[in-house]
Design an enzyme around this catalytic site. Structure first.
Site, PDB file in Angstrom:
ATOM      1  N   CYS A 326      39.087  12.725  15.949  1.00  0.00           N
ATOM      2  CA  CYS A 326      38.721  12.603  14.543  1.00  0.00           C
ATOM      3  C   CYS A 326      38.123  13.887  14.001  1.00  0.00           C
ATOM      4  O   CYS A 326      36.918  13.974  13.754  1.00  0.00           O
ATOM      5  CB  CYS A 326      37.760  11.449  14.361  1.00  0.00           C
ATOM      6  SG  CYS A 326      38.534   9.917  14.842  1.00  0.00           S
ATOM      7  N   TYR A 355      41.515  29.321  30.101  1.00  0.00           N
ATOM      8  CA  TYR A 355      40.698  28.843  28.991  1.00  0.00           C
ATOM      9  C   TYR A 355      41.302  27.580  28.367  1.00  0.00           C
ATOM     10  O   TYR A 355      41.268  27.370  27.160  1.00  0.00           O
ATOM     11  CB  TYR A 355      40.481  29.965  27.953  1.00  0.00           C
ATOM     12  CG  TYR A 355      39.966  31.222  28.619  1.00  0.00           C
ATOM     13  CD1 TYR A 355      38.668  31.260  29.135  1.00  0.00           C
ATOM     14  CD2 TYR A 355      40.782  32.338  28.820  1.00  0.00           C
ATOM     15  CE1 TYR A 355      38.199  32.373  29.798  1.00  0.00           C
ATOM     16  CE2 TYR A 355      40.309  33.468  29.489  1.00  0.00           C
ATOM     17  CZ  TYR A 355      39.024  33.476  29.971  1.00  0.00           C
ATOM     18  OH  TYR A 355      38.559  34.581  30.641  1.00  0.00           O
TER      19      TYR A 355
HETATM   20  C1  LIG Z   1      35.578  36.460  30.768  1.00  0.00           C
HETATM   21  C2  LIG Z   1      35.290  37.619  31.625  1.00  0.00           C
HETATM   22  C3  LIG Z   1      36.290  38.185  32.405  1.00  0.00           C
HETATM   23  C4  LIG Z   1      37.726  37.733  32.365  1.00  0.00           C
HETATM   24  O1  LIG Z   1      38.345  38.037  31.160  1.00  0.00           O
HETATM   25  P1  LIG Z   1      39.922  37.835  30.988  1.00  0.00           P
HETATM   26  O2  LIG Z   1      40.194  38.262  29.615  1.00  0.00           O
HETATM   27  O3  LIG Z   1      40.222  36.393  31.229  1.00  0.00           O
HETATM   28  O4  LIG Z   1      40.587  38.712  31.996  1.00  0.00           O
HETATM   29  C5  LIG Z   1      35.946  39.214  33.247  1.00  0.00           C
HETATM   30  N1  LIG Z   1      34.660  39.672  33.324  1.00  0.00           N
HETATM   31  C6  LIG Z   1      33.670  39.152  32.571  1.00  0.00           C
HETATM   32  C7  LIG Z   1      32.310  39.672  32.714  1.00  0.00           C
HETATM   33  C8  LIG Z   1      33.947  38.117  31.710  1.00  0.00           C
HETATM   34  O5  LIG Z   1      32.962  37.607  30.953  1.00  0.00           O
END
Ligand SMILES: *Cc1c(COP(=O)(O)O)cnc(C)c1O
Length: 400
Positions: A326, A355
């Site tokens: 909703c 994600y």
């Molecule tokens: C989220 C994150 C990643 C991974 O990022 P991607 O874009 O999925 O490769 C790597 N290092 C840190 C510190 C992050 O916060």
């Protein structure tokens, strides 16, 4: 991949991960750093299912974790402690304590205040904590503002001068051992220049630290390598490696990468079934059994995902693919060209391996989907579908 069979066997909504594709991506990136001391620490938050993390453990990957929960997942999945990194802007005292006790590779510090806490806790434990400092090089990574992290306007890291002061303080502390330097300028990066520029700035800092007798062992470039959701031009892993290595001449330092999305996004599929079609005036809606609580990227970032209507052909027209939640923001795609659909037709949302599940919730008291892994043609359940009982388990006892 036989999506229909998987949907019938495990029901929908469903996440399916192609582990062989993850292997291919890992090997491509690892291969690009061949001949150089390098560690790929998988960014667990991209897809934290234990079986996925274990898959990377078997390939020899480390883990980049952003909570102690993720650190525990990495241990459970069999990642060796000397390949585990703990990052994040707001680590709690208990998290810091456990990370030091578990003797992981290093803790990434993101502020002066955090350095103080880590030093104090290490002292209490009579330990010396290995640390690295996350530098914010103030580079525009040219990506979506929500996943941009390398500008001073973002909450991540510290500026160069602060970092330098922190290194000096760490070197002079009995309880801190500065071993690494870190930067991560954003996610879904599709341009090489910002990566090279950031790497140059950080490498210069490494050299100026060397001059004052602070020798770092790990040059952590973070993650961020982009993938193709639609028609993006992506960075070739070889060019990526060369851009970074080109800034490190004369330095004997291990390169650490923290890829998340690059390894898992295009290995994942979100399967959802059509429930109804409806029209409000001229606007066509396809109502499916998956929703924003399963895959929030379209709602959160207006993200595009390729949608496959399995075994459906014929004339198409524009439709919004929406879930049962909703909220008007509950959609998986907007204005998407789709053929006529009927009850129980299967839609496959591509690029859902990063994600996706992990950003899911139980909003509207919806149990989260099951997760299935496919490896060498064999499928297996790696997380069962949540039941109503699961959802109320933590509340039931308090009902008076
Ligand atoms: C989220 C994150 C990643 C991974 O990022 P991607 O874009 O999925 O490769 C790597 N290092 C840190 C510190 C992050 O916060």
């Amino acid at each position: 991949m036989n999506f229909k069979e998987l949907a019938n066997k495990y029901q929908t909504p469903l996440y399916v991960y192609d582990l062989d594709y993850m292997t291919k991506q890992y090997e491509a990136l690892k291969g690009a750093f061949r001949g150089r001391k390098a560690l790929l620490a998988y960014a667990v938050k991209a897809n934290s299912n234990l079986s996925v993390v274990r898959h990377f453990a078997k390939l020899g990957a480390g883990a980049d974790c952003v909570s102690i929960g993720e650190v525990r997942r990495a241990f459970l999945a069999g990642i060796p402690k000397y390949k585990i990194i703990f990052s994040g802007v707001g680590k709690g005292d208990d998290e810091i304590r456990e990370a030091i006790e578990r003797d992981i590779l290093y803790i990434n510090l993101e502020s002066d205040g955090e350095l103080e806490r880590v030093e104090m806790i290490a002292k209490e434990l009579g330990a010396q904590a290995r640390i690295s400092i996350r530098v914010n090089p103030n580079i525009d990574p040219k990506t979506h503002p929500y996943i941009s992290t390398g500008l001073h306007a973002n909450k991540f890291g510290v500026d160069i001068n602060t970092a330098k002061r922190m290194y000096i303080r760490a070197k002079n502390s009995q309880h801190l051992d500065p071993v690494g330097i870190h930067s991560h300028i954003g996610s879904q990066l599709t341009e090489l220049d910002p990566i090279r520029e950031a790497s140059e700035i950080v490498a210069d800092l490494v050299r100026s630290l060397q001059a004052i007798d602070i020798d770092l062992k790990f040059f952590d470039v973070g993650g961020g390598l982009g993938i193709k959701y639609k028609d993006e031009t992506t960075i070739d892993p070889y060019d990526y490696a060369q851009a970074i290595l080109g800034t490190l001449t004369g330095l004997d330092i291990t390169v650490v990468g923290e890829p998340g999305r690059y390894l898992t996004a295009n290995a994942g599929y979100f399967l959802t079934k059509v429930m109804y079609e409806k029209k409000n005036d001229d606007k066509r809606f396809v109502i499916v059994d998956g929703a924003m609580n399963d895959l929030i990227r379209p709602s959160l970032y207006n993200a595009y995902h390729y949608v496959e209507a399995v075994d459906k052909e014929g004339e198409t027209s524009r439709a919004d693919i929406v879930g049962p939640v909703c909220e008007s923001g509950d959609f998986l795609a907007k204005d998407y060209e789709l053929p006529a659909l009927e009850h129980d037709d299967l839609l496959v949302i591509h690029s859902a391996g990063a994600y996706g599940f992990g950003m899911g919730s139980n909003y509207n008291t919806r149990g989260r989907s099951a997760e299935v892994a496919v490896e060498e043609g064999q499928d297996r359940l790696i997380r069962r579908r949540e039941t109503f009982e699961d959802l109320i388990a933590l509340e039931k006892e308090f009902l008076d």
